[in-house]
Scaffold this motif. Sequence first.
Motif, short mmCIF file in Angstrom:
data_model
loop_
_atom_site.label_atom_id
_atom_site.label_comp_id
_atom_site.label_asym_id
_atom_site.label_seq_id
_atom_site.Cartn_x
_atom_site.Cartn_y
_atom_site.Cartn_z
N UNK A 152 0.72 -1.43 -0.09
CA UNK A 152 0.19 0.13 -0.26
C UNK A 152 0.56 1.01 0.07
N UNK A 153 2.19 1.00 1.54
CA UNK A 153 2.80 2.59 0.86
C UNK A 153 3.35 3.06 -0.50
N UNK A 154 3.58 1.69 -1.43
CA UNK A 154 3.84 2.16 -3.40
C UNK A 154 2.83 1.98 -4.26
N UNK A 155 1.70 1.32 -3.76
CA UNK A 155 0.28 2.38 -4.59
C UNK A 155 -0.47 3.94 -4.20
N UNK A 156 -0.15 3.94 -3.06
CA UNK A 156 -0.81 4.63 -2.40
C UNK A 156 0.38 6.04 -2.48
N UNK A 157 1.64 6.29 -2.98
CA UNK A 157 2.64 7.31 -3.42
C UNK A 157 2.44 7.29 -5.43
N UNK A 158 1.80 5.58 -5.42
CA UNK A 158 1.68 6.07 -6.60
C UNK A 158 0.98 6.99 -7.52
N UNK A 159 -0.75 6.63 -6.64
CA UNK A 159 -1.68 7.63 -6.71
C UNK A 159 -1.94 9.00 -6.49
N UNK A 160 -0.83 9.55 -5.55
CA UNK A 160 -0.81 10.59 -4.47
C UNK A 160 1.12 11.46 -5.24
N UNK A 188 12.69 7.01 -3.42
CA UNK A 188 11.77 7.36 -2.47
C UNK A 188 12.18 6.63 -1.50
N UNK A 189 12.22 5.19 -1.65
CA UNK A 189 12.35 4.19 -0.67
C UNK A 189 14.06 4.80 0.25
N UNK A 190 14.92 4.63 -1.35
CA UNK A 190 16.37 4.72 -0.28
C UNK A 190 15.82 6.03 0.45
N UNK A 191 15.45 7.27 0.82
CA UNK A 191 15.09 7.95 1.53
C UNK A 191 14.96 7.58 2.92
N UNK A 203 15.81 1.13 2.58
CA UNK A 203 17.74 0.73 2.80
C UNK A 203 18.07 -0.52 3.19
N UNK A 204 17.55 -0.41 4.76
CA UNK A 204 18.32 -1.97 4.90
C UNK A 204 17.93 -3.55 5.74
N UNK A 205 16.57 -3.15 4.49
CA UNK A 205 15.46 -4.81 4.85
C UNK A 205 16.67 -5.90 4.12
#
Length: 261
Positions: free
Chosen positions: A190-198, A207-210, A215-217
């Motif tokens: 959902x984080x990725x999906x909603x970021x794509x919408x908004x 954005x994820x690398x911030x 980053x450490x996943x």
Amino acid sequence: MSTEQFNQEFGAIRGQLKSYILRITASVADTEDLVQDTYLKCVEKLDSFRGESSLKTWIFTIAFNLAKDNLRAKKRWAENVTDICKEAAMSNQAFFQEAMHIRMTSPQGHFEIREHIAFCFTCISKSLPLEQQICLLLKEVYEFKVHEIAQIIANTEAIVKYYLHTGRSKMVHIFEGRCALIKKEGICHQCSELNGIFNPKQKLQVELMKIEMAKEAENADKEHLFDLRMQIVQGIDPFGSNAAALQLHHLEHNRMVMENI
């Protein structure tokens, strides 16, 4: 302590108290009422404060006592709350219209992945038994000591440690199985999906690398990743952030869905 001095002290922790109550109730209206009720009860009982605990612990104790009966009367949310509420949102055109209006017009209408991580924690933590949720928030987000939490919930330190262990273990397990930000096999995007919408013009990977947790996943263990998640939650003011209006709208939607199933 004079009322004037108390007002200054209360004002200094009001933001933390308000965010704590929001995270346990998931209701803006209930939060506003409980913050006001807590203040009034504190003023009423101010003469009984003897300094045997910190003022912050005393205030949070009163807030917990005011909230607990109402909270215990409500059902726990399901672990897959985000799936349930996503399905409800997909069939609710008004929800997305309102959300997009907030996104376009409100200074607090930004969508930020970091903010949604904190939002997600709030929702999923409501799947825990109340005492586990309370203890986890107080320790991991608001940095209370075990003996202070024991005072707030009127229980022993041993019981608090048990609640902390079981609550944290459960949350670590849920996120490990669900969160696609920390595990490729995670079922929630959902984080990725909603970021794509908004934020359709943003580059998701940039954005994820911030976000340290993302980053450490691949290399960090699940306990450390949960600690990084808690650092994100600690750093978010759900009422004062750039994404507050959008996330509060989303939270109200989820609350209504979960209280009516």
